[in-house]
Motif scaffolding. Structure first.
Motif, PDB file in Angstrom:
ATOM      1  N   SER A  68       0.810  -1.224   0.000  1.00 27.81           N
ATOM      2  CA  SER A  68       0.000   0.000   0.000  1.00 27.81           C
ATOM      3  C   SER A  68       0.841   1.269   0.000  1.00 27.81           C
ATOM      4  O   SER A  68       0.325   2.346  -0.300  1.00 27.81           O
ATOM      5  CB  SER A  68      -0.936   0.015   1.211  1.00 27.81           C
ATOM      6  OG  SER A  68      -0.196   0.017   2.421  1.00 27.81           O
ATOM      7  N   ARG A  69       2.118   1.170   0.343  1.00 32.97           N
ATOM      8  CA  ARG A  69       3.000   2.333   0.296  1.00 32.97           C
ATOM      9  C   ARG A  69       3.649   2.396  -1.084  1.00 32.97           C
ATOM     10  O   ARG A  69       4.183   1.403  -1.573  1.00 32.97           O
ATOM     11  CB  ARG A  69       4.078   2.266   1.374  1.00 32.97           C
ATOM     12  CG  ARG A  69       3.546   2.168   2.797  1.00 32.97           C
ATOM     13  CD  ARG A  69       2.817   3.435   3.221  1.00 32.97           C
ATOM     14  NE  ARG A  69       2.522   3.427   4.641  1.00 32.97           N
ATOM     15  CZ  ARG A  69       1.427   2.944   5.191  1.00 32.97           C
ATOM     16  NH1 ARG A  69       0.496   2.389   4.422  1.00 32.97           N
ATOM     17  NH2 ARG A  69       1.232   2.996   6.494  1.00 32.97           N
ATOM     18  N   GLU A  70       3.617   3.584  -1.689  1.00 33.24           N
ATOM     19  CA  GLU A  70       4.096   3.730  -3.061  1.00 33.24           C
ATOM     20  C   GLU A  70       5.195   4.780  -3.150  1.00 33.24           C
ATOM     21  O   GLU A  70       5.253   5.710  -2.353  1.00 33.24           O
ATOM     22  CB  GLU A  70       2.933   4.117  -3.984  1.00 33.24           C
ATOM     23  CG  GLU A  70       1.805   3.089  -4.006  1.00 33.24           C
ATOM     24  CD  GLU A  70       0.613   3.543  -4.820  1.00 33.24           C
ATOM     25  OE1 GLU A  70       0.773   3.773  -6.033  1.00 33.24           O
ATOM     26  OE2 GLU A  70      -0.484   3.677  -4.236  1.00 33.24           O
ATOM     27  N   TRP A  71       6.052   4.619  -4.131  1.00 33.94           N
ATOM     28  CA  TRP A  71       7.132   5.566  -4.396  1.00 33.94           C
ATOM     29  C   TRP A  71       6.958   6.136  -5.798  1.00 33.94           C
ATOM     30  O   TRP A  71       6.294   5.554  -6.651  1.00 33.94           O
ATOM     31  CB  TRP A  71       8.501   4.894  -4.251  1.00 33.94           C
ATOM     32  CG  TRP A  71       8.661   3.669  -5.110  1.00 33.94           C
ATOM     33  CD1 TRP A  71       8.359   2.379  -4.778  1.00 33.94           C
ATOM     34  CD2 TRP A  71       9.124   3.637  -6.471  1.00 33.94           C
ATOM     35  NE1 TRP A  71       8.607   1.540  -5.834  1.00 33.94           N
ATOM     36  CE2 TRP A  71       9.081   2.285  -6.888  1.00 33.94           C
ATOM     37  CE3 TRP A  71       9.575   4.598  -7.366  1.00 33.94           C
ATOM     38  CZ2 TRP A  71       9.467   1.883  -8.166  1.00 33.94           C
ATOM     39  CZ3 TRP A  71       9.962   4.203  -8.648  1.00 33.94           C
ATOM     40  CH2 TRP A  71       9.909   2.862  -9.028  1.00 33.94           C
ATOM     41  N   LEU A  72       7.589   7.283  -6.024  1.00 35.90           N
ATOM     42  CA  LEU A  72       7.458   7.986  -7.298  1.00 35.90           C
ATOM     43  C   LEU A  72       8.765   8.691  -7.626  1.00 35.90           C
ATOM     44  O   LEU A  72       9.344   9.366  -6.774  1.00 35.90           O
ATOM     45  CB  LEU A  72       6.327   9.018  -7.209  1.00 35.90           C
ATOM     46  CG  LEU A  72       6.150   9.981  -8.382  1.00 35.90           C
ATOM     47  CD1 LEU A  72       5.614   9.241  -9.606  1.00 35.90           C
ATOM     48  CD2 LEU A  72       5.205  11.127  -7.997  1.00 35.90           C
ATOM     49  N   VAL A  73       9.230   8.515  -8.859  1.00 34.81           N
ATOM     50  CA  VAL A  73      10.384   9.240  -9.385  1.00 34.81           C
ATOM     51  C   VAL A  73       9.965   9.818 -10.733  1.00 34.81           C
ATOM     52  O   VAL A  73       9.298   9.138 -11.515  1.00 34.81           O
ATOM     53  CB  VAL A  73      11.607   8.317  -9.566  1.00 34.81           C
ATOM     54  CG1 VAL A  73      12.807   9.107 -10.075  1.00 34.81           C
ATOM     55  CG2 VAL A  73      11.957   7.615  -8.263  1.00 34.81           C
ATOM     56  N   THR A  74      10.346  11.059 -11.022  1.00 29.98           N
ATOM     57  CA  THR A  74       9.921  11.711 -12.259  1.00 29.98           C
ATOM     58  C   THR A  74      11.128  12.210 -13.044  1.00 29.98           C
ATOM     59  O   THR A  74      12.247  12.240 -12.536  1.00 29.98           O
ATOM     60  CB  THR A  74       8.976  12.885 -11.956  1.00 29.98           C
ATOM     61  OG1 THR A  74       9.689  13.871 -11.187  1.00 29.98           O
ATOM     62  CG2 THR A  74       7.761  12.419 -11.171  1.00 29.98           C
ATOM     63  N   ASN A  75      10.862  12.627 -14.309  1.00 29.52           N
ATOM     64  CA  ASN A  75      11.981  12.999 -15.178  1.00 29.52           C
ATOM     65  C   ASN A  75      11.913  14.420 -15.728  1.00 29.52           C
ATOM     66  O   ASN A  75      12.706  14.783 -16.596  1.00 29.52           O
ATOM     67  CB  ASN A  75      12.099  12.002 -16.341  1.00 29.52           C
ATOM     68  CG  ASN A  75      10.930  12.064 -17.311  1.00 29.52           C
ATOM     69  OD1 ASN A  75       9.960  12.792 -17.089  1.00 29.52           O
ATOM     70  ND2 ASN A  75      11.007  11.297 -18.383  1.00 29.52           N
ATOM     71  N   GLY A  76      10.968  15.245 -15.249  1.00 23.92           N
ATOM     72  CA  GLY A  76      10.895  16.622 -15.718  1.00 23.92           C
ATOM     73  C   GLY A  76      10.263  16.785 -17.080  1.00 23.92           C
ATOM     74  O   GLY A  76      10.209  17.899 -17.612  1.00 23.92           O
ATOM     75  N   LEU A  77       9.762  15.684 -17.658  1.00 18.42           N
ATOM     76  CA  LEU A  77       9.062  15.724 -18.940  1.00 18.42           C
ATOM     77  C   LEU A  77       7.599  15.319 -18.808  1.00 18.42           C
ATOM     78  O   LEU A  77       6.847  15.400 -19.775  1.00 18.42           O
ATOM     79  CB  LEU A  77       9.740  14.773 -19.939  1.00 18.42           C
ATOM     80  CG  LEU A  77      11.173  15.093 -20.360  1.00 18.42           C
ATOM     81  CD1 LEU A  77      11.750  13.938 -21.173  1.00 18.42           C
ATOM     82  CD2 LEU A  77      11.224  16.386 -21.163  1.00 18.42           C
ATOM     83  N   GLY A  78       7.225  14.851 -17.630  1.00 13.74           N
ATOM     84  CA  GLY A  78       5.910  14.259 -17.421  1.00 13.74           C
ATOM     85  C   GLY A  78       5.980  12.753 -17.288  1.00 13.74           C
ATOM     86  O   GLY A  78       5.015  12.106 -16.889  1.00 13.74           O
ATOM     87  N   GLY A  79       7.134  12.171 -17.629  1.00 12.76           N
ATOM     88  CA  GLY A  79       7.328  10.739 -17.453  1.00 12.76           C
ATOM     89  C   GLY A  79       7.675  10.410 -16.016  1.00 12.76           C
ATOM     90  O   GLY A  79       8.070  11.275 -15.232  1.00 12.76           O
ATOM     91  N   PHE A  80       7.554   9.134 -15.669  1.00 18.67           N
ATOM     92  CA  PHE A  80       7.818   8.758 -14.285  1.00 18.67           C
ATOM     93  C   PHE A  80       8.068   7.264 -14.164  1.00 18.67           C
ATOM     94  O   PHE A  80       7.846   6.482 -15.094  1.00 18.67           O
ATOM     95  CB  PHE A  80       6.654   9.169 -13.372  1.00 18.67           C
ATOM     96  CG  PHE A  80       5.315   8.556 -13.717  1.00 18.67           C
ATOM     97  CD1 PHE A  80       4.903   7.357 -13.150  1.00 18.67           C
ATOM     98  CD2 PHE A  80       4.452   9.193 -14.592  1.00 18.67           C
ATOM     99  CE1 PHE A  80       3.670   6.799 -13.451  1.00 18.67           C
ATOM    100  CE2 PHE A  80       3.210   8.648 -14.909  1.00 18.67           C
ATOM    101  CZ  PHE A  80       2.816   7.449 -14.340  1.00 18.67           C
ATOM    102  N   ALA A  81       8.555   6.885 -12.992  1.00 18.40           N
ATOM    103  CA  ALA A  81       8.616   5.499 -12.543  1.00 18.40           C
ATOM    104  C   ALA A  81       7.909   5.458 -11.204  1.00 18.40           C
ATOM    105  O   ALA A  81       8.037   6.382 -10.402  1.00 18.40           O
ATOM    106  CB  ALA A  81      10.056   5.026 -12.403  1.00 18.40           C
ATOM    107  N   SER A  82       7.152   4.396 -10.962  1.00 20.03           N
ATOM    108  CA  SER A  82       6.408   4.334  -9.710  1.00 20.03           C
ATOM    109  C   SER A  82       6.011   2.892  -9.432  1.00 20.03           C
ATOM    110  O   SER A  82       5.818   2.094 -10.355  1.00 20.03           O
ATOM    111  CB  SER A  82       5.153   5.216  -9.786  1.00 20.03           C
ATOM    112  OG  SER A  82       4.465   5.232  -8.552  1.00 20.03           O
ATOM    113  N   GLY A  83       5.885   2.582  -8.157  1.00 16.23           N
ATOM    114  CA  GLY A  83       5.471   1.242  -7.768  1.00 16.23           C
ATOM    115  C   GLY A  83       5.272   1.160  -6.275  1.00 16.23           C
ATOM    116  O   GLY A  83       5.281   2.171  -5.563  1.00 16.23           O
TER     117      GLY A  83
END
Length: 681
Positions: free
Chosen positions: A22-37
């Protein structure tokens, strides 16, 4: 250097395994793209993945890399799974629960530490700024034996909003040249996904595998398709020793771009970028909770990928394009959210240059006196169904000028602002117009939701609020006062007098029409649906803007009563309810399928961003009591360890314990809490 660190401790004997899902992480790239899980590694949403690339129009954000299975193989052939995979029918492999020692955000970026048979393994996820490139980095910190790391990537190319059972199914095509691998989908115009393992001793074993019945538990709870499939071409293998570093690099960029930065240099570059971020922020925002929000806020400021014509126009004028993603995972850039968030995301963080870019970007898109409500993903033009976003533009510009005194931008935008005012005075789209009888701004068109309370499902507009809405008129008065002042400063006396007179008319009528004496607060809408004297006495937080804005439209003698009612009926520890609990339409829980959620979205559900205008209004009534005002914010530091780690959710249940819902990371939630935190320092 570590500037901020937030740890989510894990003890498998003391904590529920559900915490890891239930806890999620988020990383973004300054373009609107991201990685998350999830912390566990299982995909539970359609939006989860290690690379959701922001691709040019018409593709938009696309899930290019969904999942990786991670194993440690020991010399005695014992194999340990470090991640998580869930299948339909209750099949859950949660190896992370057995071996995870700690999850933390370090300078806003996720770090996992595992302890397995005398080995300490660290994992990091890093996205390169302004690239659709992700580095999944592993390092052995301690080792009693030499393990083999096996990594099996899995894919299912699809638009990020597509259901998990839609997209480009196998077969995919795998090609390899030396240590470089490319995965592409047949009969697709998508770029290939390029991958390599950054370790000279790595090997790749071709072993195609279809992974069926992947279960997305959050999609099921939200009433969407929840079973899908993934495809894997094989797996990487590398023998690791203490202090060894290896990384899977995945990207949609060209190989000559991918190869510029090693994982070590990429980490160093991102650390340098984040150090500069804190150096540029206001002193009060450079440490602890505020610094965490500075890093969280960075995730929303983007250079939109794919809008090439817009970029070419800006570059020709010596400018840049910037905008704000309203929330992750599913929102794009919204005009209203951008303008409300501008101060917290860019001005208190010292990113004033980018604030100017944002204002000038949106000014270019003014049509019929309106800025866009939002830009659909993968499209070049915006949608304009909003009555308040354009009025928030005036507020955002005023805050920008307060920090920068950029008279050049004011001079450039003033003709646009005058055009906006003229369109509103004579009437524009969606029946947005000033009523000549009282000077108040009315709005409303059948089938449209034009205020920030904008839930709509099919033909059902949940909170239409057609007529003269309280915050629309507070914003209209504020905009007129600001415009009159700017015209005077620029020597335009004629327009200054015109808008000053319009402001006085609006203010006089507002104080005559909006006061609900029986409740001691303001009507939410007057002249509902164009019917004279048909007033809506619902107690909502919208009335606070009649006090909180730079030019309050409400008579000062009534401020205390409105603030007291809002504090009593609407205030919670995580924001304000969107409707008072004593209203028959009040819904305290935000959950279930889309219809259930939309039905509660603005009918009680708590919004974190509303704490900002509440603090502003409260401090106007109690100007010398910042200590007490700070107490309204004291729950938010704890929230950064829940749900979306290191950020602030979009909404919360109106009933305790106020479970979070909606987006795990919302721009105006982060912006308004940060702005209020600095204001009450």
């Amino acid at each position: 250097m570590v500037f901020t660190s937030r740890t989510v401790p894990w003890d498998k004997a003391a904590h529920s395994r559900e915490l890891l899902l239930s806890r999620e992480w988020l990383v973004t790239n300054g373009l609107g793209g991201f990685a998350s899980g999830t912390i566990a590694g299982a995909v539970t949403r359609r939006y989860h993945g290690l690379l959701i690339a922001a691709l040019p129009t018409p593709h938009g954000r696309t899930v290019m890399w969904s999942h990786v299975s991670e194993f440690l193989r020991f010399p005695d052939d014992d194999v340990v799974s470090l991640g998580a995979e869930e299948r339909a029918g209750g099949q859950l492999d949660l190896g992370a629960a057995d071996y995870l020692h700690e999850f933390r955000l370090e300078n806003g970026l996720p770090v996992w530490t595992y302890r397995v048979r005398g080995i300490v393994l660290e994992k990091r996820v890093l996205m390169l700024h302004l690239q659709n490139t992700v580095h999944l980095i592993y390092r052995i910190l301690e080792a009693e034996t030499r393990p083999r790391l096996e990594l099996r990537p899995a894919f299912y190319f699809r638009h990020y909003e597509s259901a998990v059972n839609e997209g480009l199914p196998a077969p995919y095509h795998l090609s390899a040249i030396e240590d470089r691998y490319e995965v592409s989908a047949a009969q697709s115009e998508l770029p290939p996904l390029r991958m390599k393992l950054a370790n000279d001793d790595a090997q790749f074993t071709v072993s195609p595998q279809s992974i069926h019945q992947v279960f997305y538990r959050v999609e099921q709870s939200r009433g969407y398709a929840y079973e899908g499939e993934l495809w894997s071409p094989g797996f990487f293998v590398v023998d690791m020793q203490e202090r060894d570093l290896t990384a899977i690099i995945a990207s949609t960029e060209a190989w000559d771009i991918i190869n510029v930065l090693t994982p070590e240099t990429a980490l160093a570059a991102e650390e340098e970028r984040r150090a500069k971020m804190l150096d540029e922020a206001l002193p009060e925002a450079r440490s602890k909770f505020a610094a965490e929000l500075v890093f969280a806020g960075d995730q929303f400021i983007i250079t939109p990928a794919g809008r090439f014509e817009e970029a070419a126009r800006a570059h020709a004028a010596g400018d840049e394009v910037r905008t704000v993603i309203a929330g992750y995972h599913w929102f794009t850039d919204w005009g209203r959210d951008t303008m409300i968030s501008l101060e917290g995301l860019t001005l208190v963080t010292g990113r004033c240059l980018e604030a100017g870019y944002i204002l000038r970007t949106f000014a270019h898109y003014v049509r019929y006196g309106l800025i866009p409500n939002m830009f659909p993903d993968g499209e070049k033009e915006g949608l304009y169904h909003t009555a308040d976003a354009t009025l928030w533009f005036f507020h955002a510009l005023s805050r920008y000028l307060h920090y920068t005194d950029d008279r050049t931008t004011l001079h450039l935008l003033l003709p646009v602002l005058i055009d906006v005012a003229e369109y509103h005075l004579r009437g524009t789209r969606f029946n947005i117009h000033v009523d000549p009888r009282d000077g108040l701004l009315a709005q409303g068109a059948e089938g449209y939701q034009l205020t920030w309370m904008d839930a709509k499902m099919g033909d059902w507009v949940v909170t239409p609020r057609r007529g003269k809405a309280v915050e629309i008129n507070a914003l209209w008065y504020n905009a007129l006062e600001l415009l009159a002042r700017w015209c005077r400063e620029e020597g335009d006396v004629k327009h200054a007098e015109k808008y000053g007179d319009a402001a006085k008319s609006a203010r006089d009528s507002f104080n005559q029409r909006f006061w609900f004496a029986d409740g001691g607060y303001l009507f939410d809408v007057v002249d509902c649906n164009g019917q004279s004297q048909a007033n809506d006495s619902s107690c909502r937080p919208n009335q606070l803007f009649a006090i909180s804005l730079e030019h309050p439209v409400l008579d000062q003698k009534r401020w205390a009563s409105v603030v007291n009612v809002a504090q009593k009926k609407l205030l919670t520890s995580v924001g304000l309810r969107s409707l008072s609990p004593d209203h028959p339409d009040y819904k305290p829980i935000y959950s279930g399928d889309l219809r259930s959620r939309d039905g509660a979205y603005h009918q009680g559900t708590v919004w974190a961003w509303l704490i900002g205008p509440f603090v502003d209004a409260w401090l106007k009534v109690h100007p010398d009591d910042t200590t007490r005002a700070r107490k309204f914010l004291e729950t938010f530091p704890q929230h950064l360890g829940d749900d979306g780690i290191g950020t602030i959710s979009e909404v919360f249940d109106a009933r305790e314990p106020h479970f979070a819902g909606g987006c795990i990371a919302q721009a105006w939630s982060v912006a308004e809490v940060l702005r209020s935190w600095i204001k009450t320092a």
